[in-house]
Design a protein around this motif. Structure first.
Motif: not given
Ligand code: GLC
Length: 744
Positions: A408-414, A460-477
Motif C-alpha cells: 500500500a504505497a500511498y498509505e505507507q507514507s502516512g 491468506a491462511v492457505a498461502k500461510a500453510k504453503q510457506a515457511d514463515v508468515v509476514v502479516c503487514v497491517v495497521g492504519e491507512e
C-alpha cells in the motif's frame, strides 16, 4: 487585466534581481527600516496576508499586483513560482518578493518516516539529515518556508496528530525539534537550499481533551511551563524563523489571541524575533471559540496579542485600516508585524535572489534514498521476538506476505504526504520480491485497513500453510491519523484482528508488522504473533527497511517515543507521571481475581484500573534487538553537587548476544521531594551506542544540575536542593541500574 506575457521556459536563468531596495550591503535591519519607511498602509497589510495558492495563475497574479499577498501556501513548482515571483518583483511598486510555503512535514519527494517514527530512532543526526534532504528537495521546487517541526507534546494516542510530533517526552521532543530546525535552516538562511522552519503548534495543542482534535486544552501553569513550552523555548533559542499559533484554547484563551505565549514568553522571556503566523484561519475561528465578537475583533485581538501574519482568513487586510483609525490597533503594532515578515524575507535572501533555478532536479537521489533508508530502519521498533523468530535464517525460502499494508504505497507514507509520489515508494511486497532465492506468496486478504469483509482471510491462511514463515503487514491507512483524524478506539480496525488470529492458528511462525500513525492497543496481536515489528508510517523506503530487518541485514534499534497503552481507557498514559498519594503496587486484585461479594476494604486502595491494572503494554523508551545488552558498573563523578555543577555518569554497556547492534541508552532522573510534586521519572539524556557482538564499552552521560530546574511552588524556575535518584536504563521501566545523589 494585463495578461502574463512570460512563457515558462526551462531556460529561465536565475537572475540576481534587486529591483527592491538598493542597499544590499547594509544590515538586514537597516534594509527592513529603509523599506518599511517607503510602504503605504495597504502595502504593509499585504505583507501580513498569506493566501492559499489559486489554480488560475492570472487570478493569483492579479492578487499579487494589488499588493495583497505577502506569502502563498501550497503553490509548488519552480516554473510556476518564478512566474508569480516575477509579478511581485517586477510588477509591484516596491518589488517585495513573496514567501512561498508548504507543509513539508517528513520529507518533500523522498518521504521519511512520520515524525513519531523518526523520534523512535533517537538519532538526532539522522533526523537533522532528513530535514536537510527535505529542504533541498523542497527549495528546488521553490518552497522556502515549511510548517514544521511540530513539537506538540502528545500523551494521548487517540489524538490523530500524535503522528506529526515526537511523542510524549519533553526532552526527546526538544532535541528532535532543534535537530529538525537545524536541518531545515542550515547554517545560513540565505542559502538557496535553506528553508525557514516553523515551530508549531504554539502551544499546548497535544493536550486537546479526550484526544479529540481541536478540543479545549486545560493546562495548569506549571505543566505549561515544564512540559509544553520547553520545546518551543529551545526552538526559539535554536533560531526557529517562525512560529505558528495553535487551534486550541488553553484555559479559555485561544493561542491566536494569547499574549502570554506570543509576547511574554516568545518575545520577553525568549527574546525571539521570529515571525508568528496563525494556523489555517485560526484567527477567524475565534468567532466560533466565542472570544471574539466579529471579524474586526478577531483582527484586533490577534495582532495585539502578537500575531504577525494571518493564514487565509483575511481579517487583517479587511479590518486593520479601520481598526487603526479607531485606535484599537496602533500603527506601531502593524509596523512591528511587517518588520518580522520583511526581516525573514531579507534573511532568506529573497530580495537578492528571488528566483528558483528551474534546471535542478534532485528528487529521490540515491544519496537521499540511502540516508532515508538508514533513518527508516532505525525507526522500526521490535516489540516481540520469541524463540529468535527473527532474523529469518537461510532456511526461509518461502514467505507468505499478507495484509492490507503489504503493498500500500500511498498509505505507507502516512499523513501530510503531499508531494512524494507513491510510485517511488518501496513497499514490503516490492522489497521482498526483489530478494534472491526468496519466494513470496502474496495475499492482501483485505482490500484496505478498514475492510469489513473477511472473505480474503481464507486465501491468506492457505498461502500461510504453503510457506515457511508468515509476514502479516497491517495497521492504519494514512487518512486514519493526522489532522482531524482522532479515534475513540485504537484497536486494529476492521477485519485485521481476525486476519492475525486466523494466521496464528496455522502454527507457522507469524511476524506481524504494524504500520500506523499512532500506538495501537495490540495486546492480543502481541500474544498471537511470534514476533512483532512496529513501523510508524515508514515512508518511501519502508519496504526495504523491513526486508533488511527481517533477514538480519539490519538489526532493530528503535524504541518507543510514546507509551503503548494496554487499553484505550488508560489514556492519557505516560511514563513521566506523578506518583499520587496512593501509587499502585502492581499487586492489586484485578477484576477477575476479585471474589464475588468482596468487602469494600479488600480491594486495593491504590491508583489503578480494576480491568487494566495500571501499567501500559509497553513503556516509553522500549524496544528489543536481535542481541542482548547488559548495563553495569554505574558510577557518579560526585554524590553531592551544587546547581552549577555537572554530574558525570559512567556505566559499562556490553553486547552479550550474537549480533552487532546499537542500543539506545537512556538517563532518567527523579527529584524525590519538591516544593510541588515531581514526576516519578524524567528523561535527561540518551545515546545511541553501537557494539559488536561480545563487545563492552564504557558510556558516559553528562548532566548539568541546572537541567533539574522546574517551576516551584512560588512559580520560579529553579533547582531545589535535595535528594535525587537516577537510572541508566534500556527503557523508562528499567530500574535495574540506580544511583543517588544530592544537590546542596
Ligand atoms: C493545517 C494544520 C497546520 C498546517 C496548516 C497549513 O490546518 O493545522 O499544521 O501547517 O494548516 O497547511
Amino acid at each position: 487585466m494585463k495578461r502574463i506575457l512570460y512563457t515558462i521556459s526551462l531556460g529561465l536563468a536565475m537572475v540576481a534581481c534587486s529591483s527592491g531596495p538598493q542597499t544590499n550591503n547594509s544590515s538586514v535591519d537597516q534594509r527592513v527600516e529603509d523599506l518599511l519607511a517607503k510602504m503605504t498602509l495597504e502595502e504593509k497589510l499585504g505583507q501580513l496576508n498569506q493566501v492559499s495558492a489559486m489554480d488560475n495563475l492570472e487570478d493569483m497574479a492579479a492578487q499579487i499586483r494589488m499588493g495583497r499577498v505577502g506569502s502563498i501556501l501550497n503553490g509548488v513548482g519552480a516554473a510556476r513560482i518564478n512566474v508569480l515571483q516575477r509579478v511581485a518583483v517586477e510588477e509591484t511598486r516596491l518589488g517585495i518578493p513573496i514567501l512561498m510555503s508548504r507543509d513539508v512535514i517528513h520529507g518533500y519527494k523522498t518521504i521519511a518516516p512520520i515524525p513519531l517514527g523518526q523520534a523512535a530512532s533517537f538519532d538526532l543526526d539522522a533526523v537533522q539529515e532528513a530535514a536537510r534532504i527535505a529542504a533541498i528537495e523542497a527549495t528546488t521546487d521553490g518552497v522556502r518556508w515549511t510548517f514544521s517541526p511540530m513539537i506538540d507534546i502528545a500523551r494521548d494516542a487517540r489524538w490523530g496528530r500524535i503522528a506529526e510530533g515526537y511523542g510524549e517526552d519533553t526532552y526527546l521532543t526538544t532535541q528532535m525539534g532543534v535537530a529538525t530546525i537545524k536541518g531545515y535552516q542550515g547554517d545560513d538562511l540565505s542559502d538557496p537550499t535553506s528553508i525557514a522552519a516553523c515551530a508549531k503548534h504554539f502551544c499546548g495543542y497535544g493536550a486537546s481533551e479526550g484526544g479529540r482534535d481541536y478540543n479545549s486544552a486545560n493546562i495548569p501553569p506549571r505543566q505549561l511551563l515544564d512540559v509544553y513550552l520547553p520545546p518551543f523555548k529551545a526552538a526559539a533559542k535554536a533560531g526557529a524563523a517562525t512560529f505558528m499559533t495553535s487551534f486550541n484554547e488553553i484555559d479559555g484563551v485561544p493561542s491566536t489571541a494569547n499574549a502570554y505565549i506570543l509576547k511574554t514568553q516568545l518575545r520577553d522571556e525568549w527574546h525571539s524575533d521570529a515571525m508568528v503566523v496563525t494556523d489555517w484561519a485560526s484567527s477567524a475561528e475565534m468567532l466560533a471559540h466565542g472570544n471574539c465578537s466579529d471579524r474586526a475583533d478577531v483582527a484586533a485581538q490577534s495582532i495585539n496579542a502578537g500575531v504577525d501574519m494571518e493564514m487565509v482568513a483575511e481579517t487583517f487586510i479587511q479590518n486593520l485600516p479601520d481598526l487603526i483609525k479607531d485606535g484599537r490597533v496602533k500603527m506601531s503594532t502593524v509596523d512591528n508585524a511587517v518588520r518580522n515578515v520583511l526581516r525573514l524575507k531579507f534573511r532568506l535572501g529573497l530580495f537578492d535572489n528571488p528566483y528558483v533555478d528551474e534546471n535542478k532536479n534532485v528528487a529521490y537521489s540515491p544519496e537521499f534514498i540511502e540516508k532515508t533508508l538508514k533513518l527508516t530502519t532505525e525507526s522500526a521498533i521490535l516489540l516481540k521476538n520469541d524463540n529468535k523468530t527473527l532474523p529469518f535464517s537461510s532456511k526461509v525460502k518461502t514467505i507468505a506476505l499478507v495484509g492490507p499494508m503489504a503493498d500500500a504505497a500511498y498509505e505507507q507514507s502516512g499523513t501530510w504526504t503531499f508531494d512524494g509520489e507513491a510510485e517511488h515508494t518501496i513497499t514490503p511486497l516490492k522489497a521482498l520480491q526483489s530478494l534472491e532465492g526468496v519466494k513470496v506468496l502474496y495475499e492482501p486478504a483485505l482490500t484496505h485497513c478498514r475492510d469489513q469483509k473477511a472473505a480474503g482471510i481464507a486465501s491468506a491462511v492457505a498461502k500461510a500453510k504453503q510457506a515457511d514463515v508468515v509476514v502479516c503487514v497491517v495497521g492504519e491507512e494514512a487518512i486514519m491519523s493526522g489532522e482531524a483524524h482522532s479515534l475513540a478506539d485504537i484497536n486494529l480496525y476492521g477485519k485485521q484482528k481476525d486476519l492475525i488470529e486466523a494466521l496464528s492458528k496455522t502454527g507457522k511462525p507469524l511476524v506481524t508488522v504494524i504500520m500506523a500513525g499512532r500506538p495501537l492497543t495490540i495486546a492480543k496481536q502481541i500474544e498471537e504473533s511470534n514476533a512483532l515489528l512496529y513501523m510508524f508510517h515508514p515512508g518511501t523506503t519502508g519496504g526495504t527497511a523491513l526486508a533488511d530487518l527481517l533477514f538480519g541485514k539490519a538489526v532493530p534499534s528503535g524504541k518507543t517515543p510514546v507509551t503503548f497503552p494496554y487499553m484505550v481507557g488508560q489514556l492519557p498514559i505516560y511514563y513521566n507521571h506523578k506518583n499520587t498519594g496512593r501509587p499502585a503496587a502492581g499487586t492489586e486484585l484485578l477484576i477477575d481475581q476479585t471474589p464475588v461479594g468482596a468487602g469494600q476494604t479488600s480491594l486495593g486502595c491504590s491508583s489503578y484500573w480494576l480491568d487494566a491494572g495500571y501499567g501500559p503494554l509497553f513503556p516509553f523508551g522500549y524496544g528489543l534487538s536481535y542481541t542482548t545488552f547488559e548495563y553495569s558498573n554505574v558510577k557518579l563523578s560526585a554524590t553531592e553537587l551544587k546547581v552549577n555543577d555537572t554530574l558525570k555518569v559512567t556505566f559499562d554497556l556490553a553486547n552479550t548476544g550474537e549480533y552487532d547492534a546499537t542500543e539506545i541508552c537512556q538517563l532518567y532522573v527523579r527529584d524525590l521531594v519538591g516544593s510541588v510534586t515531581r514526576p516519578v521519572k524524567e528523561l535527561k539524556g540518551f545515546k545511541r551506542v553501537a557494539l559488536k557482538a561480545g563487545e563492552k564499552k564504557q558510556v558516559e552521560f553528562e548532566l548539568p544540575i541546572s537541567e533539574l530546574a522546574f517551576t516551584t511552588l512560588d512559580m520560579q524556575n529553579r533547582v531545589e536542593p535535595g535528594d535525587f535518584k537516577l537510572w541508566v536504563a534500556a527503557n523508562s521501566d528499567d530500574n535495574s541500574n540506580e544511583a543517588s545523589f544530592t544537590v546542596k
